[in-house]
Design a protein around this motif. Structure first.
Motif, PDB file in Angstrom:
ATOM      1  N   ASP A  75     -14.691  95.117 109.116  1.00 19.84           N
ATOM      2  CA  ASP A  75     -15.944  95.245 109.871  1.00 19.84           C
ATOM      3  C   ASP A  75     -16.361  93.909 110.473  1.00 19.84           C
ATOM      4  N   PRO A  76     -17.215  93.944 111.508  1.00 20.59           N
ATOM      5  CA  PRO A  76     -17.758  92.703 112.060  1.00 20.59           C
ATOM      6  C   PRO A  76     -18.471  91.895 110.977  1.00 20.59           C
ATOM      7  N   ALA A  77     -18.354  90.594 111.064  1.00 21.19           N
ATOM      8  CA  ALA A  77     -19.008  89.663 110.135  1.00 21.19           C
ATOM      9  C   ALA A  77     -18.560  89.861 108.688  1.00 21.19           C
ATOM     10  N   SER A  78     -17.346  90.393 108.496  1.00 20.26           N
ATOM     11  CA  SER A  78     -16.821  90.530 107.139  1.00 20.26           C
ATOM     12  C   SER A  78     -15.405  89.960 107.090  1.00 20.26           C
ATOM     13  N   GLU A  79     -14.807  90.006 105.925  1.00 23.22           N
ATOM     14  CA  GLU A  79     -13.476  89.447 105.767  1.00 23.22           C
ATOM     15  C   GLU A  79     -12.636  90.304 104.844  1.00 23.22           C
ATOM     16  N   TYR A  80     -11.332  90.120 104.934  1.00 23.91           N
ATOM     17  CA  TYR A  80     -10.374  90.792 104.068  1.00 23.91           C
ATOM     18  C   TYR A  80      -9.489  89.710 103.475  1.00 23.91           C
ATOM     19  N   GLN A  81      -9.243  89.805 102.159  1.00 16.62           N
ATOM     20  CA  GLN A  81      -8.420  88.819 101.470  1.00 16.62           C
ATOM     21  C   GLN A  81      -7.301  89.517 100.715  1.00 16.62           C
ATOM     22  N   TYR A  82      -6.158  88.844 100.657  1.00 15.68           N
ATOM     23  CA  TYR A  82      -5.063  89.347  99.839  1.00 15.68           C
ATOM     24  C   TYR A  82      -4.162  88.187  99.440  1.00 15.68           C
ATOM     25  N   THR A  83      -3.342  88.426  98.428  1.00 17.88           N
ATOM     26  CA  THR A  83      -2.375  87.441  97.956  1.00 17.88           C
ATOM     27  C   THR A  83      -0.999  88.087  97.953  1.00 17.88           C
ATOM     28  N   SER A  84      -0.020  87.349  98.413  1.00 23.58           N
ATOM     29  CA  SER A  84       1.359  87.823  98.419  1.00 23.58           C
ATOM     30  C   SER A  84       2.255  86.648  98.081  1.00 23.58           C
ATOM     31  N   GLY A  85       3.571  86.808  98.263  1.00 23.44           N
ATOM     32  CA  GLY A  85       4.464  85.748  97.870  1.00 23.44           C
ATOM     33  C   GLY A  85       5.696  85.642  98.738  1.00 23.44           C
ATOM     34  N   ALA A  86       6.389  84.519  98.577  1.00 24.38           N
ATOM     35  CA  ALA A  86       7.633  84.257  99.289  1.00 24.38           C
ATOM     36  C   ALA A  86       8.572  83.507  98.358  1.00 24.38           C
ATOM     37  N   LEU A  87       9.862  83.723  98.560  1.00 24.49           N
ATOM     38  CA  LEU A  87      10.896  83.073  97.772  1.00 24.49           C
ATOM     39  C   LEU A  87      11.809  82.335  98.752  1.00 24.49           C
ATOM     40  N   ILE A  88      11.996  81.029  98.544  1.00 32.32           N
ATOM     41  CA  ILE A  88      12.876  80.259  99.423  1.00 32.32           C
ATOM     42  C   ILE A  88      13.906  79.496  98.592  1.00 32.32           C
ATOM     43  N   ASP A  89      14.948  78.977  99.265  1.00 26.97           N
ATOM     44  CA  ASP A  89      16.070  78.322  98.589  1.00 26.97           C
ATOM     45  C   ASP A  89      15.875  76.831  98.336  1.00 26.97           C
ATOM     46  N   THR A  90      14.786  76.257  98.844  1.00 16.48           N
ATOM     47  CA  THR A  90      14.557  74.815  98.707  1.00 16.48           C
ATOM     48  C   THR A  90      13.135  74.567  98.199  1.00 16.48           C
ATOM     49  N   PRO A  91      12.858  73.371  97.657  1.00 10.46           N
ATOM     50  CA  PRO A  91      11.510  73.106  97.132  1.00 10.46           C
ATOM     51  C   PRO A  91      10.452  72.912  98.222  1.00 10.46           C
ATOM     52  N   VAL A  92      10.881  72.827  99.485  1.00  9.61           N
ATOM     53  CA  VAL A  92       9.949  72.649 100.591  1.00  9.61           C
ATOM     54  C   VAL A  92      10.333  73.607 101.718  1.00  9.61           C
ATOM     55  N   GLY A  93       9.319  74.206 102.335  1.00  8.66           N
ATOM     56  CA  GLY A  93       9.546  75.086 103.475  1.00  8.66           C
ATOM     57  C   GLY A  93       8.234  75.337 104.188  1.00  8.66           C
ATOM     58  N   SER A  94       8.255  76.333 105.066  1.00 12.14           N
ATOM     59  CA  SER A  94       7.034  76.670 105.806  1.00 12.14           C
ATOM     60  C   SER A  94       7.037  78.134 106.180  1.00 12.14           C
ATOM     61  N   MET A  95       5.853  78.618 106.551  1.00 17.07           N
ATOM     62  CA  MET A  95       5.681  79.983 107.043  1.00 17.07           C
ATOM     63  C   MET A  95       4.750  79.950 108.240  1.00 17.07           C
ATOM     64  N   GLN A  96       4.946  80.894 109.142  1.00  8.70           N
ATOM     65  CA  GLN A  96       4.053  81.109 110.272  1.00  8.70           C
ATOM     66  C   GLN A  96       4.288  82.525 110.763  1.00  8.70           C
ATOM     67  N   GLY A  97       3.372  83.026 111.576  1.00  4.71           N
ATOM     68  CA  GLY A  97       3.574  84.376 112.069  1.00  4.71           C
ATOM     69  C   GLY A  97       2.376  84.908 112.822  1.00  4.71           C
ATOM     70  N   HIS A  98       2.216  86.235 112.752  1.00  6.02           N
ATOM     71  CA  HIS A  98       1.062  86.867 113.398  1.00  6.02           C
ATOM     72  C   HIS A  98       0.811  88.244 112.800  1.00  6.02           C
ATOM     73  N   TYR A  99      -0.418  88.704 113.006  1.00  4.26           N
ATOM     74  CA  TYR A  99      -0.794  90.081 112.694  1.00  4.26           C
ATOM     75  C   TYR A  99      -0.965  90.817 114.007  1.00  4.26           C
ATOM     76  N   GLU A 100      -0.607  92.081 114.009  1.00  4.83           N
ATOM     77  CA  GLU A 100      -0.959  92.935 115.138  1.00  4.83           C
ATOM     78  C   GLU A 100      -2.142  93.767 114.691  1.00  4.83           C
ATOM     79  N   MET A 101      -3.201  93.753 115.506  1.00  7.61           N
ATOM     80  CA  MET A 101      -4.437  94.451 115.168  1.00  7.61           C
ATOM     81  C   MET A 101      -4.848  95.356 116.323  1.00  7.61           C
ATOM     82  N   GLU A 102      -5.799  96.214 116.010  1.00  8.41           N
ATOM     83  CA  GLU A 102      -6.316  97.128 117.025  1.00  8.41           C
ATOM     84  C   GLU A 102      -7.827  97.175 116.907  1.00  8.41           C
TER      85      GLU A 102
END
Length: 125
Positions: A75-102
């Motif tokens: 809703d307007p003036a509200s927020e949504y929160q969640y927690t998820s995870g990732a597994l990588i092969d090195t002790p350092v990495g990065s993530m980036q991306g996008h959401y598609e919304m309507e």
């Protein structure tokens, strides 16, 4: 597809040293996302896209419907929160991306998720 009107995404990530998937060549991370709707209308998160890059430059793409099994309405003036995870092969990495919304008019748009770091504490001096 248009730009993101008034949707802000913030991320915090941390290494999970006691995760059972950790090993000599696997590093588990949790990331917590907050999506704030600062627009004047309700939006729905339809899908996500992630580009995960480890310290060796290996890229993994992840895409699919919703997040953590949900396609939340925000809703307007509200927020949504969640927690998820990732597994990588090195002790350092990065993530980036996008959401598609309507929005309520059925117009789809992308919300960018800026690059963020995945790093084991003290892995970077």
């Amino acid at each position: 597809m248009s730009a993101s009107p008034g949707i802000l995404v913030s991320v915090s990530a941390k290494h999970i040293p006691d995760h059972p998937a950790n090993g000599p060549d696997k590093y588990a991370f949790a990331y917590h996302i907050t999506i704030r709707n600062q627009s004047d209308e309700r939006v729905q998160l339809l899908s996500r896209y992630w580009l995960i890059t480890d310290g060796n430059g290996k890229n993994t793409e992840v895409q699919g419907e919703g997040v953590v099994g949900k396609q939340p309405l925000i809703d307007p003036a509200s927020e949504y929160q969640y927690t998820s995870g990732a597994l990588i092969d090195t002790p350092v990495g990065s993530m980036q991306g996008h959401y598609e919304m309507e929005n309520e008019d059925g117009e789809r748009f992308r919300v960018p998720i800026n690059i963020f770091s995945l790093s084991v504490p003290n892995a970077i001096n």
